[in-house]
Design an enzyme around this catalytic site. Structure first.
Site, PDB file in Angstrom:
ATOM      1  N   SER A   1       0.816  -1.217   0.000  1.00 14.98           N
ATOM      2  CA  SER A   1       0.000   0.000   0.000  1.00 14.98           C
ATOM      3  C   SER A   1       0.849   1.266   0.000  1.00 14.98           C
ATOM      4  O   SER A   1       1.913   1.319   0.637  1.00 14.98           O
ATOM      5  CB  SER A   1      -0.875  -0.005   1.257  1.00 14.98           C
ATOM      6  OG  SER A   1      -1.435   1.268   1.469  1.00 14.98           O
TER       7      SER A   1
ATOM      8  N   GLU B   1       0.181   3.634   1.700  1.00 18.17           N
ATOM      9  CA  GLU B   1       0.218   4.089   3.100  1.00 18.17           C
ATOM     10  C   GLU B   1       1.577   3.784   3.736  1.00 18.17           C
ATOM     11  O   GLU B   1       1.910   4.348   4.774  1.00 18.17           O
ATOM     12  CB  GLU B   1      -0.896   3.431   3.904  1.00 18.17           C
ATOM     13  CG  GLU B   1      -2.304   3.917   3.550  1.00 18.17           C
ATOM     14  CD  GLU B   1      -2.598   5.338   4.016  1.00 18.17           C
ATOM     15  OE1 GLU B   1      -2.222   5.678   5.142  1.00 18.17           O
ATOM     16  OE2 GLU B   1      -3.182   6.100   3.226  1.00 18.17           O
TER      17      GLU B   1
ATOM     18  N   TYR C   1      -2.104   0.368  10.354  1.00 16.02           N
ATOM     19  CA  TYR C   1      -2.304  -0.262   9.047  1.00 16.02           C
ATOM     20  C   TYR C   1      -1.030  -0.148   8.195  1.00 16.02           C
ATOM     21  O   TYR C   1      -0.541  -1.131   7.632  1.00 16.02           O
ATOM     22  CB  TYR C   1      -3.485   0.398   8.327  1.00 16.02           C
ATOM     23  CG  TYR C   1      -3.596   0.028   6.864  1.00 16.02           C
ATOM     24  CD1 TYR C   1      -4.094  -1.216   6.476  1.00 16.02           C
ATOM     25  CD2 TYR C   1      -3.194   0.908   5.860  1.00 16.02           C
ATOM     26  CE1 TYR C   1      -4.192  -1.563   5.137  1.00 16.02           C
ATOM     27  CE2 TYR C   1      -3.288   0.573   4.521  1.00 16.02           C
ATOM     28  CZ  TYR C   1      -3.795  -0.670   4.170  1.00 16.02           C
ATOM     29  OH  TYR C   1      -3.865  -1.005   2.839  1.00 16.02           O
TER      30      TYR C   1
HETATM   31  P1  GDP Z   1      -6.715   6.000   3.141  1.00 14.57           P
HETATM   32  O1  GDP Z   1      -5.863   6.828   2.229  1.00 14.57           O
HETATM   33  O2  GDP Z   1      -6.458   4.533   3.010  1.00 14.57           O
HETATM   34  O3  GDP Z   1      -6.690   6.434   4.555  1.00 14.57           O
HETATM   35  O4  GDP Z   1      -8.209   6.171   2.558  1.00 14.57           O
HETATM   36  P2  GDP Z   1      -9.511   6.899   3.152  1.00 14.57           P
HETATM   37  O5  GDP Z   1     -10.477   6.987   2.015  1.00 14.57           O
HETATM   38  O6  GDP Z   1     -10.008   6.210   4.391  1.00 14.57           O
HETATM   39  O7  GDP Z   1      -9.010   8.371   3.574  1.00 14.57           O
HETATM   40  C1  GDP Z   1      -8.434   9.240   2.633  1.00 14.57           C
HETATM   41  C2  GDP Z   1      -8.190  10.602   3.282  1.00 14.57           C
HETATM   42  O8  GDP Z   1      -9.444  11.242   3.499  1.00 14.57           O
HETATM   43  C3  GDP Z   1      -7.498  10.559   4.639  1.00 14.57           C
HETATM   44  O9  GDP Z   1      -6.520  11.565   4.688  1.00 14.57           O
HETATM   45  C4  GDP Z   1      -8.610  10.852   5.621  1.00 14.57           C
HETATM   46  O10 GDP Z   1      -8.171  11.498   6.838  1.00 14.57           O
HETATM   47  C5  GDP Z   1      -9.451  11.824   4.802  1.00 14.57           C
HETATM   48  N1  GDP Z   1     -10.828  11.946   5.299  1.00 14.57           N
HETATM   49  C6  GDP Z   1     -11.456  13.108   5.632  1.00 14.57           C
HETATM   50  N2  GDP Z   1     -12.689  12.861   6.084  1.00 14.57           N
HETATM   51  C7  GDP Z   1     -12.866  11.526   6.054  1.00 14.57           C
HETATM   52  C8  GDP Z   1     -13.950  10.663   6.418  1.00 14.57           C
HETATM   53  O11 GDP Z   1     -15.006  11.101   6.865  1.00 14.57           O
HETATM   54  N3  GDP Z   1     -13.753   9.322   6.228  1.00 14.57           N
HETATM   55  C9  GDP Z   1     -12.585   8.816   5.710  1.00 14.57           C
HETATM   56  N4  GDP Z   1     -12.460   7.503   5.516  1.00 14.57           N
HETATM   57  N5  GDP Z   1     -11.538   9.605   5.389  1.00 14.57           N
HETATM   58  C10 GDP Z   1     -11.677  10.946   5.557  1.00 14.57           C
END
Ligand code: GDP
Length: 327
Positions: A124, A126, A148
């Protein structure tokens, strides 16, 4: 004889796309499923009726050995993981067990049953976390920012270690964020596209989000599974970044999604600290030139097309739900 693939994480977004691709290529496809009465199984069974399901759990070594003995795969794709960063903070030990040590268990099973099985690990972006350079490529150092990300770094290195130690054809695709109408609703892209559709239909008034100061390299999941398959057809096992090479801010995602349904996102998005993380990954952008040059893999779906595809699918889904059950 036809090739046989075993996919872990078959009930997730990537599992169903990969299964469709492999079935289309003539593979016998098995999906590893965990737990009794898995609620997502019927959805995958409907999407890919040719897939056979086999019980097993990345937490349980003997179940993985049994699964390999039963289906005798030529290729194993490890897409199973606790993949939601927020959950990994709440269940850090379980995340390490499943997303990290689970990979060692599968590699041990391969070593025991048939070391000629080719193994793909879903690594990933990440892992790059607090990024050391832009864009990130296969040589960029890791600095994970969540349990993660840490578990994925472990999994990445153990995959390389089994390749080097035992000569197993084991490789990792360093997958940047990849989305689709099948993305889980907990991830921000699908949360937004589903939210925009529901707001448009009057089913909810607003959308609560966390950190908006974030940028991601978002691609279309349906294309990323093709890169996984290509990686296992090479002469030598190698790790590849899989990314679009573009980064977009969350506000831009919101703008494209809400304007697709004729709304202004700023009228509907509210801030909710529950969706903030202890620390976040600010910005990711991948350099997939090795995948382009060696695998011939080129992403075709643009950012706008991806967002539009997801919003349209969510509108159709919500309209169907409304017509079935009413408001
Ligand atoms: P990630 O890159 O695997 O963490 O994928 P996510 O879709 O869970 O999150 C992408 C980005 O969106 C991260 O920086 C989160 O902090 C931001 N984010 C902002 N608001 C939200 C929310 O309500 N839900 C999620 N999942 N992410 C959010």
């Amino acid at each position: 004889m036809a090739d046989t693939a075993l996919i872990t994480g078959i009930t997730g977004q990537d599992g169903s796309y990969l299964a469709e691709l492999l079935v289309g290529l003539g593979y016998n496809v098995y999906g590893l499923v965990r737990g009794q009465n898995n609620p997502r199984l019927p959805v995958v069974a409907q999407l890919c009726p040719a897939v056979e399901f086999i019980e097993g759990d990345l937490l349980d070594q003997s179940s993985l050995i049994a699964a390999l003995e039963i289906c005798q795969p030529t290729e194993v794709y490890n897409l199973g993981a606790i993949s939601f960063v927020s959950l990994s903070y709440k269940q850090a030990v379980l995340t390490g067990e499943v997303s990290g040590l689970g990979v060692t268990r599968m590699l041990e099973a391969i070593r025991t049953v048939n070391p000629r099985i080719r193994f793909f690990q879903a690594s990933s972006s990440e892992m790059f976390g607090k990024v050391r350079e832009r864009p990130q490529n296969e040589l960029t150092g890791f600095h994970p920012r969540s349990p993660y990300g840490v578990a994925k770094v472990y999994a990445h290195y153990i995959t390389a270690n089994y390749r080097e130690s035992y000569g197993i054809f084991a490789c990792s695709g360093i997958l940047f964020n990849h989305e689709s109408p099948r993305r889980g609703l907990e991830f921000v892209t699908r949360k937004i596209t589903s939210g925009a559709a529901r707001i448009k239909l009057g089913l909810q008034p607003n959308l609560a989000l966390g950190n908006l100061e974030t940028e991601r390299d978002w691609g279309f999941a349906g294309e990323y599974v093709d890169a996984m398959h290509r990686m296992l057809q090479q002469a030598e096992p190698r790790d590849f970044v899989v990314a679009t090479g573009e980064t977009h801010g969350l506000r831009e995602f919101l703008q494209v999604a809400f304007s697709r349904v004729g709304l202004n996102w700023e009228d509907h998005v509210i801030s909710d600290p529950r969706f903030l993380r202890p620390i976040d990954v600010d910005s990711l952008i991948g350099d997939a030139s090795r995948a382009r040059d060696e695998l011939g893999w080129i992403p075709k779906t643009s950012f706008e097309d991806l967002v539009t595809m997801m919003v349209d699918a969510d509108l159709t889904l919500q309209e169907r739900l409304v017509s079935q059950v009413g408001r």
